[in-house]
Write a protein that holds these residues in place. Structure first.
Motif, PDB file in Angstrom:
ATOM      1  N   SER A  10       0.808  -1.206   0.000  1.00  0.00           N
ATOM      2  CA  SER A  10       0.000   0.000   0.000  1.00  0.00           C
ATOM      3  C   SER A  10       0.843   1.259   0.000  1.00  0.00           C
ATOM      4  N   GLU A  11       2.112   1.153   0.354  1.00  0.00           N
ATOM      5  CA  GLU A  11       2.983   2.320   0.333  1.00  0.00           C
ATOM      6  C   GLU A  11       4.307   1.927  -0.290  1.00  0.00           C
ATOM      7  N   GLY A  12       5.003   2.898  -0.853  1.00  0.00           N
ATOM      8  CA  GLY A  12       6.365   2.668  -1.282  1.00  0.00           C
ATOM      9  C   GLY A  12       6.576   2.545  -2.771  1.00  0.00           C
ATOM     10  N   SER A  13       5.632   2.041  -3.532  1.00  0.00           N
ATOM     11  CA  SER A  13       5.880   1.899  -4.961  1.00  0.00           C
ATOM     12  C   SER A  13       5.555   3.183  -5.716  1.00  0.00           C
ATOM     13  N   ARG A  14       4.880   4.090  -5.058  1.00  0.00           N
ATOM     14  CA  ARG A  14       4.585   5.398  -5.653  1.00  0.00           C
ATOM     15  C   ARG A  14       5.177   6.472  -4.749  1.00  0.00           C
ATOM     16  N   ARG A  15       5.660   7.531  -5.308  1.00  0.00           N
ATOM     17  CA  ARG A  15       6.131   8.613  -4.462  1.00  0.00           C
ATOM     18  C   ARG A  15       4.956   9.520  -4.143  1.00  0.00           C
ATOM     19  N   PRO A  16       4.935  10.125  -2.943  1.00  0.00           N
ATOM     20  CA  PRO A  16       3.837  11.014  -2.580  1.00  0.00           C
ATOM     21  C   PRO A  16       3.748  12.198  -3.528  1.00  0.00           C
ATOM     22  N   GLN A  17       2.558  12.761  -3.620  1.00  0.00           N
ATOM     23  CA  GLN A  17       2.290  13.839  -4.554  1.00  0.00           C
ATOM     24  C   GLN A  17       3.211  15.032  -4.332  1.00  0.00           C
ATOM     25  N   ASP A  18       3.533  15.352  -3.075  1.00  0.00           N
ATOM     26  CA  ASP A  18       4.325  16.537  -2.816  1.00  0.00           C
ATOM     27  C   ASP A  18       5.812  16.232  -2.692  1.00  0.00           C
ATOM     28  N   SER A  19       6.235  15.089  -3.126  1.00  0.00           N
ATOM     29  CA  SER A  19       7.626  14.686  -3.003  1.00  0.00           C
ATOM     30  C   SER A  19       8.452  15.159  -4.191  1.00  0.00           C
ATOM     31  N   ASP A  20       9.688  15.547  -3.913  1.00  0.00           N
ATOM     32  CA  ASP A  20      10.610  15.903  -4.985  1.00  0.00           C
ATOM     33  C   ASP A  20      11.466  14.710  -5.377  1.00  0.00           C
ATOM     34  N   SER A  21      11.193  13.563  -4.811  1.00  0.00           N
ATOM     35  CA  SER A  21      11.982  12.359  -5.036  1.00  0.00           C
ATOM     36  C   SER A  21      11.843  11.888  -6.483  1.00  0.00           C
ATOM     37  N   ASP A  22      12.899  11.277  -6.962  1.00  0.00           N
ATOM     38  CA  ASP A  22      12.849  10.685  -8.292  1.00  0.00           C
ATOM     39  C   ASP A  22      12.600   9.193  -8.188  1.00  0.00           C
ATOM     40  N   GLY A  23      11.798   8.767  -7.250  1.00  0.00           N
ATOM     41  CA  GLY A  23      11.503   7.356  -7.037  1.00  0.00           C
ATOM     42  C   GLY A  23      10.719   6.775  -8.192  1.00  0.00           C
ATOM     43  N   PRO A  24      10.544   5.478  -8.182  1.00  0.00           N
ATOM     44  CA  PRO A  24       9.858   4.805  -9.289  1.00  0.00           C
ATOM     45  C   PRO A  24       8.361   5.104  -9.319  1.00  0.00           C
ATOM     46  N   VAL A  25       7.793   5.001 -10.498  1.00  0.00           N
ATOM     47  CA  VAL A  25       6.347   5.070 -10.680  1.00  0.00           C
ATOM     48  C   VAL A  25       5.897   3.692 -11.147  1.00  0.00           C
ATOM     49  N   ILE A  26       4.607   3.467 -11.177  1.00  0.00           N
ATOM     50  CA  ILE A  26       4.069   2.152 -11.525  1.00  0.00           C
ATOM     51  C   ILE A  26       4.607   1.668 -12.871  1.00  0.00           C
ATOM     52  N   SER A  27       4.707   2.553 -13.850  1.00  0.00           N
ATOM     53  CA  SER A  27       5.191   2.132 -15.168  1.00  0.00           C
ATOM     54  C   SER A  27       6.635   1.657 -15.126  1.00  0.00           C
ATOM     55  N   ASP A  28       7.403   2.079 -14.110  1.00  0.00           N
ATOM     56  CA  ASP A  28       8.774   1.596 -13.948  1.00  0.00           C
ATOM     57  C   ASP A  28       8.810   0.204 -13.337  1.00  0.00           C
ATOM     58  N   VAL A  29       7.892  -0.057 -12.424  1.00  0.00           N
ATOM     59  CA  VAL A  29       7.923  -1.273 -11.613  1.00  0.00           C
ATOM     60  C   VAL A  29       7.144  -2.427 -12.248  1.00  0.00           C
ATOM     61  N   LEU A  30       5.980  -2.145 -12.788  1.00  0.00           N
ATOM     62  CA  LEU A  30       5.070  -3.186 -13.281  1.00  0.00           C
ATOM     63  C   LEU A  30       5.705  -4.136 -14.292  1.00  0.00           C
ATOM     64  N   PRO A  31       6.374  -3.651 -15.322  1.00  0.00           N
ATOM     65  CA  PRO A  31       6.902  -4.590 -16.319  1.00  0.00           C
ATOM     66  C   PRO A  31       8.100  -5.414 -15.841  1.00  0.00           C
ATOM     67  N   LYS A  32       8.681  -5.052 -14.725  1.00  0.00           N
ATOM     68  CA  LYS A  32       9.856  -5.769 -14.235  1.00  0.00           C
ATOM     69  C   LYS A  32       9.506  -7.053 -13.502  1.00  0.00           C
ATOM     70  N   ASN A  33       8.245  -7.229 -13.158  1.00  0.00           N
ATOM     71  CA  ASN A  33       7.806  -8.449 -12.485  1.00  0.00           C
ATOM     72  C   ASN A  33       7.414  -9.467 -13.548  1.00  0.00           C
ATOM     73  N   ARG A  34       8.250 -10.460 -13.739  1.00  0.00           N
ATOM     74  CA  ARG A  34       8.019 -11.440 -14.815  1.00  0.00           C
ATOM     75  C   ARG A  34       6.714 -12.204 -14.649  1.00  0.00           C
ATOM     76  N   GLY A  35       6.229 -12.323 -13.439  1.00  0.00           N
ATOM     77  CA  GLY A  35       5.001 -13.072 -13.198  1.00  0.00           C
ATOM     78  C   GLY A  35       3.750 -12.381 -13.691  1.00  0.00           C
ATOM     79  N   ILE A  36       3.850 -11.068 -13.967  1.00  0.00           N
ATOM     80  CA  ILE A  36       2.677 -10.310 -14.425  1.00  0.00           C
ATOM     81  C   ILE A  36       2.972  -9.522 -15.699  1.00  0.00           C
ATOM     82  N   ASN A  37       4.002  -9.919 -16.434  1.00  0.00           N
ATOM     83  CA  ASN A  37       4.392  -9.109 -17.589  1.00  0.00           C
ATOM     84  C   ASN A  37       3.378  -9.146 -18.742  1.00  0.00           C
ATOM     85  N   ILE A  38       2.527 -10.150 -18.810  1.00  0.00           N
ATOM     86  CA  ILE A  38       1.474 -10.142 -19.846  1.00  0.00           C
ATOM     87  C   ILE A  38       0.520  -8.984 -19.570  1.00  0.00           C
ATOM     88  N   PHE A  39       0.049  -8.891 -18.331  1.00  0.00           N
ATOM     89  CA  PHE A  39      -0.863  -7.803 -17.972  1.00  0.00           C
ATOM     90  C   PHE A  39      -0.169  -6.453 -18.149  1.00  0.00           C
TER      91      PHE A  39
END
Length: 155
Positions: A10-39
């Motif tokens: 529920s936390e951690g894979s998205r950076r908060p709206q007011d954050s200046d962090s260059d953390g990952p977004v869903i599009s960065d993380v989702l395709p890297k999981n081989r178990g769900i790469n079709i979706f």
């Protein structure tokens, strides 16, 4: 039936709206999981969804079906039994109109697995991008989506 869904924390894979962090977004993380790469690959076919996954200001929860679940479906995510009944099996997805029907069906499938909220707390009912109302509950180490996401999204 227990859904075979990969739910992000529920936390951690998205950076908060007011954050200046260059953390990952869903599009960065989702395709890297081989178990769900079709979706993950299906989500890139729809610009509004792809944009949402690239936008750090829009929190989402993705109920990504595992590859084995998608491969085990009784029909492909773009197939709708009503299309076969109306147009026949050979012509349901033929030509531009058929391709448009298939794309619309596929979009409906993808939207049914995206909740435009994160964190999404246990027991809270939310609406998916596809309009389905869902909640979730934890029982031991298992998470159950209620009502279960349909194997077939067609009535």
């Amino acid at each position: 039936m227990t859904p075979n869904i990969a739910m992000p924390p529920s936390e951690g894979s998205r950076r908060p709206q007011d954050s200046d962090s260059d953390g990952p977004v869903i599009s960065d993380v989702l395709p890297k999981n081989r178990g769900i790469n079709i979706f993950a690959s299906l989500t890139r076919d729809f610009e509004p969804i792809d944009s949402r996954f690239n936008d750090a200001t829009k929190n989402v929860t993705v109920l990504a079906p595992r590859n084995s679940v998608i491969q085990g479906l009784p029909r492909k995510p773009w197939e709708n039994p009503d299309d076969y009944a109306q147009f026949g099996e050979a012509k349901a997805y033929e030509g531009q109109e058929g391709q448009d029907r298939a794309k619309s069906n596929l979009k409906r499938f993808v939207e049914a697995h995206i909740v435009p909220r994160s964190p999404w707390n246990e027991g809270n009912e939310v609406e998916t991008l596809g309009g389905d109302k869902l909640s979730w509950a934890k029982d031991g180490d298992k998470i159950f989506v209620r009502p279960p996401l349909p194997v077939n999204i067609w009535p």
